[in-house]
Motif scaffolding. Structure first.
Motif, PDB file in Angstrom:
ATOM      1  N   GLY A 296      14.294 -33.411 -10.480  1.00 18.36           N
ATOM      2  CA  GLY A 296      13.034 -32.938  -9.992  1.00 18.36           C
ATOM      3  C   GLY A 296      12.816 -31.730  -9.208  1.00 18.36           C
ATOM      4  O   GLY A 296      12.031 -31.274  -9.334  1.00 18.36           O
ATOM      5  N   SER A 299      13.452 -28.703 -11.234  1.00 24.31           N
ATOM      6  CA  SER A 299      12.464 -28.089 -12.171  1.00 24.31           C
ATOM      7  C   SER A 299      11.384 -26.771 -11.524  1.00 24.31           C
ATOM      8  O   SER A 299      10.832 -26.173 -12.236  1.00 24.31           O
ATOM      9  CB  SER A 299      11.417 -29.346 -12.275  1.00 24.31           C
ATOM     10  N   PHE A 300      11.750 -26.644 -10.274  1.00 22.25           N
ATOM     11  CA  PHE A 300      10.912 -25.513  -9.423  1.00 22.25           C
ATOM     12  C   PHE A 300      11.666 -24.348  -9.735  1.00 22.25           C
ATOM     13  O   PHE A 300      10.842 -23.250  -9.449  1.00 22.25           O
ATOM     14  CB  PHE A 300      10.827 -26.062  -7.930  1.00 22.25           C
ATOM     15  N   GLN A 527       2.097 -26.986 -11.382  1.00 25.92           N
ATOM     16  CA  GLN A 527       2.259 -28.240 -11.471  1.00 25.92           C
ATOM     17  C   GLN A 527       2.351 -29.050 -12.899  1.00 25.92           C
ATOM     18  O   GLN A 527       3.230 -29.904 -12.898  1.00 25.92           O
ATOM     19  CB  GLN A 527       0.678 -28.941 -10.800  1.00 25.92           C
ATOM     20  N   SER A 530       6.070 -28.217 -13.426  1.00 25.64           N
ATOM     21  CA  SER A 530       7.106 -28.898 -12.885  1.00 25.64           C
ATOM     22  C   SER A 530       7.324 -30.401 -13.442  1.00 25.64           C
ATOM     23  O   SER A 530       8.330 -30.931 -13.486  1.00 25.64           O
ATOM     24  CB  SER A 530       6.950 -29.098 -11.341  1.00 25.64           C
ATOM     25  N   ILE A 531       6.024 -31.017 -13.666  1.00 25.87           N
ATOM     26  CA  ILE A 531       6.076 -32.260 -14.336  1.00 25.87           C
ATOM     27  C   ILE A 531       6.750 -32.338 -15.547  1.00 25.87           C
ATOM     28  O   ILE A 531       7.699 -33.135 -15.741  1.00 25.87           O
ATOM     29  CB  ILE A 531       4.650 -32.863 -14.223  1.00 25.87           C
ATOM     30  N   ALA A 534      10.481 -31.736 -14.984  1.00 25.51           N
ATOM     31  CA  ALA A 534      11.156 -32.820 -14.505  1.00 25.51           C
ATOM     32  C   ALA A 534      11.285 -33.803 -15.392  1.00 25.51           C
ATOM     33  O   ALA A 534      12.456 -34.367 -15.695  1.00 25.51           O
ATOM     34  CB  ALA A 534      10.402 -33.128 -13.098  1.00 25.51           C
ATOM     35  N   SER A 535      10.495 -34.006 -16.199  1.00 27.74           N
ATOM     36  CA  SER A 535      10.401 -35.152 -17.262  1.00 27.74           C
ATOM     37  C   SER A 535      11.500 -34.904 -18.312  1.00 27.74           C
ATOM     38  O   SER A 535      12.339 -35.561 -18.732  1.00 27.74           O
ATOM     39  CB  SER A 535       9.078 -35.240 -17.944  1.00 27.74           C
ATOM     40  N   THR A 563       3.790 -41.061 -11.029  1.00 27.12           N
ATOM     41  CA  THR A 563       3.201 -39.858 -11.137  1.00 27.12           C
ATOM     42  C   THR A 563       1.734 -39.939 -11.218  1.00 27.12           C
ATOM     43  O   THR A 563       0.817 -38.896 -10.427  1.00 27.12           O
ATOM     44  CB  THR A 563       3.626 -38.941 -12.425  1.00 27.12           C
ATOM     45  N   SER A 585       4.767 -34.439  -7.089  1.00 30.56           N
ATOM     46  CA  SER A 585       5.014 -35.356  -8.343  1.00 30.56           C
ATOM     47  C   SER A 585       6.514 -35.153  -8.975  1.00 30.56           C
ATOM     48  O   SER A 585       7.241 -36.141  -9.063  1.00 30.56           O
ATOM     49  CB  SER A 585       4.119 -34.817  -9.256  1.00 30.56           C
ATOM     50  N   GLY A 586       7.009 -33.994  -8.667  1.00 30.09           N
ATOM     51  CA  GLY A 586       8.172 -33.484  -9.349  1.00 30.09           C
ATOM     52  C   GLY A 586       9.279 -34.456  -8.336  1.00 30.09           C
ATOM     53  O   GLY A 586      10.111 -34.735  -8.799  1.00 30.09           O
TER      54      GLY A 586
END
Length: 674
Positions: A296, A299-300, A527, A530-531, A534-535, A563, A585-586
């Motif tokens: 998570g 992902s950034f 956003q 990152s979602i 991360a997924s 989320t 969210s992440g």
């Protein structure tokens, strides 16, 4: 000694880390770290607005600027002596380049330059000067001083001195500007680094001690992430890096999240008669919980914003250190440890299919309603939105908007290949009139009645005029924006480009508002990135653990709801999607999946939802309460920035824990029976 080889090694590393952190540690507060493509060097950045802001400061011999608003007991048309004395006191400071105020606002009388300040008061004639409305209100109650610091001065550090100086002349005074924001923000970031973690530590320790009923286990669970934080900070600072508005939260995330691994580790020791078997069993769930949480944050790393990348790297590497220490030093410490009391179970049990089905339906209904609420989520922010409504800084901002109808300005720099001449004044006047016609511009400050060649000569002795003249070929106009103009700055820039193109002169526009506009434009993109990332990373990690697509999907169901609910909470509580809340969210995806992994791992071993919840439920519940309690400390922050993150994290964790403990056992049971 060999018995505690790992523990001894870590103690030595921690002492070295302390030395590095306290000798090299730095915190920066500027918004540049949120800019796509910004790497810390304005000369090498790909962002033109950052380059232009540094360029205008360099070419006009100034650096940061602040606005000071002072309130008179009577009005400045009757007595302006104190205003004059304050103006002089500011001008005499070695760190200030120039001061603009009604005291030195010039007017041209024939071929002679005069001033509106005479006989220790401001002449009401000043109200006929279009430049004056940015410096004094029509009733004379409020006056504004624009203070520009010299190049190279750390304006943030000077704000407390300036505040004391202004307060010695005027009891009612208000300071605003990026250095003021930086100064206030810096104090809060120091608290975020050194104060709030202490209270988080105490709150989580009490909760863990109550559940584990072991001082050693509770303190070990919390000490490890603290030491891991010092270690990753030491490496970070040794590389010449500085903490920023986002990365100061590393210690918060590591303390709150990392402490859970020790909690799960110790609870597992009581589910097996053989401690080696317990360690072997719990290793995989904790390892993959760490990896999915790190996913998570990691992902950034793929987002082109330095603050996000650095936060992702620091937290992910810190969590890896926590797991390493637990399964080396932790094994050494608890190898022969026999506690007097076993951990509390809290009477945890599986609530049954009927209640689980009802909860699932409620979640589905809320998710179905989400499209109607998500439209209310506002996207974007600025540094003012970091602060609470009742903060001193927001009060100053509201006063400036109300009394002067303006926010931070943008600068229009005009350049010619040859020197400006007297006849250019007519062109400048027309240009200013066209810009001021915009509904988004409150005023354009430039002494247009004074020919530029004369202005250049006079600027050598007049600080007010020095602000507008770089050299014979370069001048600067200050464009004050309305509050609406701040939000529509691109339209203002488009108008400026159109108007200036008619003159044939070269130009560029600079200002911090343009940097924030670039940041806000990147928020939604960041956003989504990152979602999605991360997924993908979390799905891959979970699939490696269970190696069955259906099981993997069932384990990921809680993070999908978490989320969606994260954005629902933004809409319900009026929280904007900004540079701070866009990371939640992440992070929540990485946190909530931990609960699913522990539940699913135990379910695969026991095949009984009642035993699963009884065994793993206490540690999952305690972990969730620990996370919620830890983030609750940030609700006492003076920054809306941290309060919003805290609230969203608390609510998101609550949603994830409820779904995991009540609904997921039913889903896993049905999947096994199908």
């Amino acid at each position: 000694m060999r018995r505690y080889l790992f523990t001894t090694t870590y103690v030595v590393l921690v002492f070295l880390s302390f030395f590095v952190v306290f000798s090299l540690g730095k915190i920066e507060t500027g918004p540049e770290v949120f800019l796509p493509g910004y790497n810390g060097d304005p000369e090498k950045t790909t962002n033109e607005n950052v380059k232009n802001l540094f360029r205008v400061n360099k070419e006009f011999g100034g650096s940061s600027s602040i606005v000071i608003v002072v309130e008179s007991d009577k009005n400045f048309f009757e007595d302006a002596r104190t205003l004059y004395e304050l103006h002089r006191a500011l001008e005499e400071r070695e760190d200030i380049s120039s001061v603009m105020s009604p005291v030195n606002l010039p007017k041209l009388s024939g071929f002679r330059m005069d001033y509106y300040f005479k006989d220790e008061k401001i002449s009401k004639d000043v109200l006929n000067d279009p430049n004056a409305k940015s410096f004094i209100t029509e009733d004379g109650k409020y006056a504004l001083l624009n203070v520009i610091f010299k190049e190279g001065v750390n304006a943030r550090d000077k704000i407390p001195e300036i505040k004391r100086l202004v307060s010695s002349y005027f009891e009612k005074n208000y300071l605003f500007g990026e250095p003021v924001i930086d100064s206030t923000l810096f104090k809060e970031l120091v608290k975020q680094t050194f104060v709030y973690p202490v209270f988080m530590f105490l709150v989580i320790f009490l909760l863990f001690y109550y559940q584990l009923r072991s001082f050693r286990a509770a303190i070990f669970s919390l000490i490890v992430p603290v030491l891991a934080t010092f270690f990753v900070f030491a490496v970070f600072f040794a590389m010449g890096k500085s903490l920023n508005t986002m990365t100061v939260m590393t210690i918060t995330f590591l303390l709150i999240i990392g402490s859970a691994y020790g909690l799960h580790f110790y609870n597992a020791l009581f589910r097996f008669s053989d401690k080696r078997e317990a360690v072997k069993h719990i290793f995989k769930p904790i390892l993959f919980s760490m990896l999915t949480t790190a996913a998570g944050f990691m992902s950034f790393v793929f987002i082109d914003i330095r603050a996000f990348r650095e936060l992702g790297i620091l937290v992910s590497s810190g969590l890896a250190v926590v797991v390493l220490v637990i399964f080396t030093s932790g094994v050494e410490i608890f190898r022969n440890y026999t506690p007097k009391r076993t951990p509390r179970s809290f009477g945890m049990k599986y609530v049954g299919r009927k209640i689980a089905l009802i909860v699932l339906v409620v979640f589905l209904v809320m998710a179905a309603l989400s499209p109607f609420l998500l439209k209310r989520v506002q996207v974007g922010s600025d540094m003012v939105s970091y602060f609470e409504r009742d903060s001193e800084l927001r009060k100053a901002y509201d006063l400036i908007v109300k009394k002067f109808n303006t926010r931070e300005p943008i600068y229009l720099v005009l350049e010619k290949n040859v020197p400006f001449v007297g006849t250019d004044s007519k062109i400048l006047k027309e240009l200013i009139e066209k810009i001021e016609k915009s509904e988004y511009v409150s005023s354009v400050v430039f002494p247009v009645d004074i020919p530029v060649p004369i202005m250049y000569t006079l600027s050598r002795t007049n600080p007010f005029l020095k602000t507008f003249v770089g050299d014979r070929n370069r001048i600067r106009l200050i464009v004050n924006l309305t509050p609406e103009g701040y939000e529509h700055v691109k339209k203002v820039v488009d108008l400026i480009n159109e108007v200036v193109s008619e003159t044939g002169w070269s130009h560029y526009v600079a200002g911090s508002v343009l940097i924030w506009n670039d940041i806000n434009e990147s928020i939604m993109r960041s956003q989504i990135q990152s979602i999605v990332l991360a997924s993908i990373l979390i799905f891959a990690m979970v699939f490696i653990i269970f190696r069955r697509p259906l099981t993997t999907l069932s384990v990921m169901i809680p993070i999908a709801f978490t989320t969606v609910f994260n954005f629902l909470f933004m809409a319900l509580f009026g929280i904007s999607l900004d540079v701070s809340t866009s990371i939640t969210s992440g992070i929540l995806m990485g946190l909530v999946i931990d609960y699913s992994i522990h539940i699913a791992s135990e379910e695969r071993r026991l095949r009984d939802p009642y035993l699963v919840v009884k065994n793993v439920g206490p540690s999952v519940l305690t972990n969730a309460l620990g996370l919620i309690s830890g983030f609750a400390v940030l609700l006492f922050s003076e920054l809306a920035l941290f309060k919003n993150i805290s609230l969203l994290m608390m609510l998101g964790i609550g949603v994830g824990a409820i779904f995991t403990l009540i609904v997921q056992p039913m889903i896993l049971e049905k999947r096994e029976n199908s």
